[in-house]
Write a protein that holds these residues in place. Structure first.
Motif, PDB file in Angstrom:
ATOM      1  N   ASN A  45       0.828  -1.200   0.000  1.00 44.64           N
ATOM      2  CA  ASN A  45       0.000   0.000   0.000  1.00 44.64           C
ATOM      3  C   ASN A  45       0.874   1.266   0.000  1.00 44.64           C
ATOM      4  O   ASN A  45       1.840   1.366   0.765  1.00 44.64           O
ATOM      5  N   LYS A  47       0.466   4.332   1.078  1.00 48.61           N
ATOM      6  CA  LYS A  47       0.546   5.046   2.362  1.00 48.61           C
ATOM      7  C   LYS A  47       1.568   4.350   3.288  1.00 48.61           C
ATOM      8  O   LYS A  47       2.363   4.988   3.975  1.00 48.61           O
ATOM      9  N   VAL A  48       1.560   3.024   3.264  1.00 50.80           N
ATOM     10  CA  VAL A  48       2.472   2.229   4.092  1.00 50.80           C
ATOM     11  C   VAL A  48       3.916   2.433   3.625  1.00 50.80           C
ATOM     12  O   VAL A  48       4.836   2.606   4.431  1.00 50.80           O
ATOM     13  N   LYS A  50       5.182   5.041   2.067  1.00 48.78           N
ATOM     14  CA  LYS A  50       5.629   6.392   2.433  1.00 48.78           C
ATOM     15  C   LYS A  50       6.043   6.450   3.904  1.00 48.78           C
ATOM     16  O   LYS A  50       7.085   6.979   4.250  1.00 48.78           O
ATOM     17  N   GLN A  51       5.193   5.900   4.771  1.00 51.52           N
ATOM     18  CA  GLN A  51       5.486   5.902   6.218  1.00 51.52           C
ATOM     19  C   GLN A  51       6.784   5.160   6.509  1.00 51.52           C
ATOM     20  O   GLN A  51       7.634   5.625   7.273  1.00 51.52           O
ATOM     21  N   SER A 262       0.954  -4.627   4.448  1.00 52.44           N
ATOM     22  CA  SER A 262       0.048  -3.471   4.456  1.00 52.44           C
ATOM     23  C   SER A 262      -1.087  -3.584   5.459  1.00 52.44           C
ATOM     24  O   SER A 262      -1.507  -2.587   6.054  1.00 52.44           O
ATOM     25  N   THR A 265      -0.972  -1.950   9.134  1.00 48.93           N
ATOM     26  CA  THR A 265      -0.985  -0.481   9.187  1.00 48.93           C
ATOM     27  C   THR A 265      -2.348   0.067   8.782  1.00 48.93           C
ATOM     28  O   THR A 265      -2.875   0.984   9.408  1.00 48.93           O
ATOM     29  N   VAL A 266      -2.952  -0.513   7.725  1.00 47.83           N
ATOM     30  CA  VAL A 266      -4.219   0.014   7.203  1.00 47.83           C
ATOM     31  C   VAL A 266      -5.369  -0.252   8.177  1.00 47.83           C
ATOM     32  O   VAL A 266      -6.192   0.628   8.430  1.00 47.83           O
TER      33      VAL A 266
END
Length: 448
Positions: A45, A47-48, A50-51, A262, A265-266
């Motif tokens: 994912n 967003k994952v 990037k983090q 993913s 975290t999601v």
């Protein structure tokens, strides 16, 4: 195993930085760019990704790395710790109710392997935790779903509660819990209905079962092969049902591993178990740190040791150790070892758990032919007791008989006898080295 492509790319990236005596910001930037591309290619994912990259970058250019005596190694430690963190940090254990039975609702889409996973989980609870589970057939819509669970129950010698397909799943679940209390079952596993896609009617039914049974756990079963779709499914189920954990199936398949990296975290819900094959014992508790080690090519010795402890008879292991010391191993011992290794799982998967296995050329493409192991077993079983205990008596006539009896060729029989002889010679040398070493400086071989 899953993650193969990701593991290869990350290991290659880590190799470039491993031995560096000084790590510059440019080095870290180049490394994190490679990591970003590797994670995106593995269907992690966005967003994952990037983090993860942001955290690794911050720590890799921070004081803990720059002031370290081995900055290259320190960066790898940072990557491993952050990889462990995005998969959940610590292992998340299964709930145990203060007032038995502990109720577990199994939910998920059709085709994710929910019914099979329900059977596997019950099997694991009985074998590893000495529990007495009751399986509940509450999927009244899919043809043969009840029959499938009953067949699994029979195969595993586990009880299955069923009321057919004309009673409501809510009623079935309630009656199953009453039955479990009467018969002192400490776990109840409810196999609920799946759908080809998420719909309001399904969710309403699942909410009603949840309301009626007050489950201690709601496990969402998702297919790791579906990548980002698995993450979307997890998000939808969690929004509506507040699942307590995820079971990832088919993690041994040709999957890129994005779902496993993913989901935590999601959804902010832990991965509790992973399915690593089709056999009924191929379900394992999920250990984030061990998985991070495997992805980075550091091996997974703890899982390997646990598998060995579960499969190997301690008394027989002591006898074998004595035979190894005296190099008196015979074909009966060899056959026993083959059986115990087969119980531990596929040999190629076991070898990949060894630290440094990723550096062995061709290891990723290694496929151990089970048929070959079967032929070796057939050859040994075609020998007489005297031949197994004293292979040196096997002359050409005996070799012909053994080949015919095992459905193999004389060449295969010859090859096995030669390999066995070489192995015994090697053990004799090692045993000699150990005795010599003891006198000189207390040297001891690791397995002695």
């Amino acid at each position: 195993m899953a993650f193969e492509g990701l593991a290869d790319r990350l290991q290659e990236t880590m190799q470039k930085i491993r031995g560096k005596g000084k790590v510059s910001e440019a080095d870290v930037k180049a490394m994190t760019r490679e990591i970003r591309l590797a994670l995106l290619a593995a269907d992690v994912n966005l967003k994952v990704v990037k983090q993860f990259v942001q955290k690794v970058s911050e720590r890799a250019v921070g004081q803990e790395v720059m002031k370290s005596l081995t900055p290259g190694q320190q960066v790898i430690k940072v990557v491993k710790e952050e990889l462990t963190e995005i998969m959940g940090g610590e292992q998340s254990k299964i709930a145990v109710s203060n007032r038995p039975p502990t109720v577990i609702m199994m939910v998920g889409l059709q085709g994710a392997g929910k019914t099979t996973t329900t059977g596997k989980l019950a099997n694991l609870l009985r074998k590893k935790q000495n529990r007495n589970p009751l399986l509940v057939a509450a999927d009244i819509y899919r043809p043969a779903a009840i029959k499938q669970l009953e067949t699994l129950g029979k195969q595993l010698s586990l009880p299955v509660f069923s009321m057919g397909d004309q009673i409501s799943p809510v009623e079935i679940a309630k009656k199953a819990i009453e039955k479990a209390k009467e018969e002192h079952h400490d776990y109840v596993l409810i196999d609920t209905a799946g759908r080809l896609h998420i719909d309001g009617e399904l969710m309403e039914e699942l909410k009603n079962i949840k309301e009626a049974t007050k489950p201690d756990e709601i496990f969402l079963v998702v297919d790791a092969m579906t990548g980002q779709d698995a993450v979307n499914v997890a998000e939808s189920f969690n929004d509506q049902l507040e699942v307590t954990g995820v079971v990832l199936t088919k993690l041994d398949g040709d999957t890129r591993g994005g779902a496993a990296l993913s989901i935590r975290t999601v959804t902010e819900k832990p991965i509790k178990f992973v399915g690593m094959g089709e056999k009924m014992d191929a379900l394992e508790p999920f250990h984030p740190e061990r998985m991070a080690s495997r992805i980075l090519g550091m091996g997974d010795m703890l899982s390997l040791i646990e598998k060995a402890e579960a499969s190997v008879d301690e008394e027989k292991a002591k006898e074998l150790e004595q035979k190894l010391r005296t190099a008196s191993l015979d074909f009966d011992d060899f056959l026993e070892q083959l059986e115990q290794m087969k119980n531990m799982g596929p040999l190629d998967e076991l070898l990949k758990m060894m630290p440094g296995a990723n550096k062995i050329k061709g290891m990723n493409n290694l496929q151990v032919d089970d048929k070959q192991i079967g032929r070796v077993e057939a050859i040994i079983r075609s020998m007489t007791t005297a031949e197994k205990q004293h292979p040196d008596i096997i002359n050409s006539g005996r070799r012909r008989r053994i080949a015919k009896g095992s459905g193999t060729t004389i060449q295969e029989v010859n090859r096995l006898l030669k390999q066995f002889e070489e192995m015994k010679k090697m053990m004799k040398q090692m045993s000699g080295m150990q005795q010599k070493g003891k006198k000189k400086r207390g040297f001891k071989l690791p397995f002695m």
